[in-house]
Structures are given as structure tokens and as C-alpha cells.
Design an enzyme around this catalytic site. Structure first.
Site, mmCIF file in Angstrom:
data_model
loop_
_atom_site.group_PDB
_atom_site.id
_atom_site.type_symbol
_atom_site.label_atom_id
_atom_site.label_comp_id
_atom_site.label_asym_id
_atom_site.label_seq_id
_atom_site.Cartn_x
_atom_site.Cartn_y
_atom_site.Cartn_z
ATOM 1 C CB CYS A 1 -7.895 7.875 -3.736
ATOM 2 S SG CYS A 1 -9.079 7.587 -5.067
ATOM 3 C CG ASN B 1 -11.250 2.849 -7.112
ATOM 4 O OD1 ASN B 1 -11.777 1.813 -7.482
ATOM 5 N ND2 ASN B 1 -9.990 3.123 -7.432
ATOM 6 C CB CYS C 1 -9.755 11.411 -8.933
ATOM 7 S SG CYS C 1 -11.219 12.321 -9.469
ATOM 8 N NE ARG C 2 -7.014 11.612 -4.255
ATOM 9 C CZ ARG C 2 -7.080 11.787 -2.939
ATOM 10 N NH1 ARG C 2 -6.087 12.364 -2.291
ATOM 11 N NH2 ARG C 2 -8.137 11.361 -2.262
ATOM 12 C CB SER C 3 -6.832 4.890 -6.138
ATOM 13 O OG SER C 3 -8.224 4.911 -6.248
ATOM 14 C CG ASP D 1 -10.031 14.126 -4.368
ATOM 15 O OD1 ASP D 1 -10.079 14.059 -5.621
ATOM 16 O OD2 ASP D 1 -10.882 13.616 -3.626
#
Length: 159
Positions: free
Chosen positions: A15, A18, A20-22, A132
Site C-alpha cells: 500500500c 505500509n 494501514c492496509r498492507s 485507505d
């Protein structure tokens, strides 16, 4: 050769920063693989496009929401590197901007073919991106996790 040092599937989630999402996808996938008893088959990691948060733990809000669902999001942020194309077989990005940024770094079509949109693996949800949640509130973090859990479950079933 020992499968622990040579896993069958090498997955990288990417993401923007690095945090939140990934790292959430990394943690969710680790949990699903562990629950399935398939840890020896996988090497899973995550990275960000930018270097703003290198070395940091995931966003405290993502960690809190992940913990509430039973996940451990303790990955330390790192930036995507050119060598990641050779270290991983499958690179999953969260949105179109991530896709463009990573595929621009690919040296050839073989490397570019390793990059996939994680939302393409959604089964129970319909979304073009994993949005995000960084600038949002609790519902945004919950929604991102709902999508990540859905896509990661589909991914695991495909391997």
C-alpha cells in the site's frame, strides 16, 4: 530443500505507506494460513511505496481494530524495493495508484505480471479498491478490514 527456507508461495502486500492496509493484509493472511496449518507453504510480507513510516508499527487505529478481530499487526513498515520482484512471486496492491507505482518499477513484463489488485479477489464484497482508512474514522478501518479478510480468504483458497 527445507520448505521453511523455500516456501512454495511468496506473497507481498503493498500500500502507500505500509502502516494501514498492507500490514493488515499481511497479518490477516498470516492468521488464515496459520489456522489452515499451512505456515510452511508461505512466506508473507508487506511494504509501502513511500518511505515516510519506515520502521514504524502499523497505525494504532489499525492495530486496535485488528486486535479486536484477533489479529496481530506488528509488522514494521518498510519501503518496496526493486529486489522484491525477485523475492516474491505474487505482489498484491490495494488500489490503482499502488498498481501504477509498482508496475512502473517493473523491469520487464514478467515482473509486471506478478502485480495484482487485491480487490480483484473479493468474493463477498464488491469494491474496486481497498480504500485507505488513514484519514477516516473507525468505520473506515472496519470496512478496510472487511475487504481485506474477504480477499485474503479467496487468495488462500486459490493456493
Amino acid at each position: 530443500m527445507n520448505q521453511k527456507t523455500n516456501p512454495k508461495y511468496r506473497l507481498l502486500f503493498v500500500c502507500l505507506g505500509n502502516i494501514c492496509r498492507s500490514p493488515a493484509a499481511d497479518g490477516v493472511m498470516h492468521a488464515l494460513v496459520q489456522k489452515a496449518g499451512r505456515e510452511q507453504e508461505f512466506h508473507i510480507d508487506s511494504a509501502g511505496i513511500g518511505d515516510w513510516h519506515m520502521g514504524q508499527l502499523p497505525d494504532p487505529r489499525m492495530r486496535r481494530h485488528g486486535t479486536a478481530r484477533g489479529y496481530d499487526f506488528s509488522h514494521h513498515a518498510r519501503q518496496f524495493r526493486q529486489e522484491d520482484f525477485s523475492r516474491f512471486d505474487h505482489i498484491y496492491v490495494m488500489d490503482e495508484a499502488n498498481y501504477k507505482a509498482i508496475t512502473r518499477m517493473a523491469r520487464d513484463e514478467e515482473e509486471k505480471a506478478k502485480v495484482h489488485m487485491l480487490p480483484d479477489f473479493l468474493h463477498a464484497h464488491v469494491a474496486a479498491t481497498i480504500p485507505d482508512p488513514y484519514y477516516g474514522g473507525d468505520p473506515d478501518f472496519e470496512y478496510a478490514l472487511d475487504l481485506i479478510e474477504d480477499a485474503c480468504a479467496t487468495l488462500l483458497a486459490a493456493f
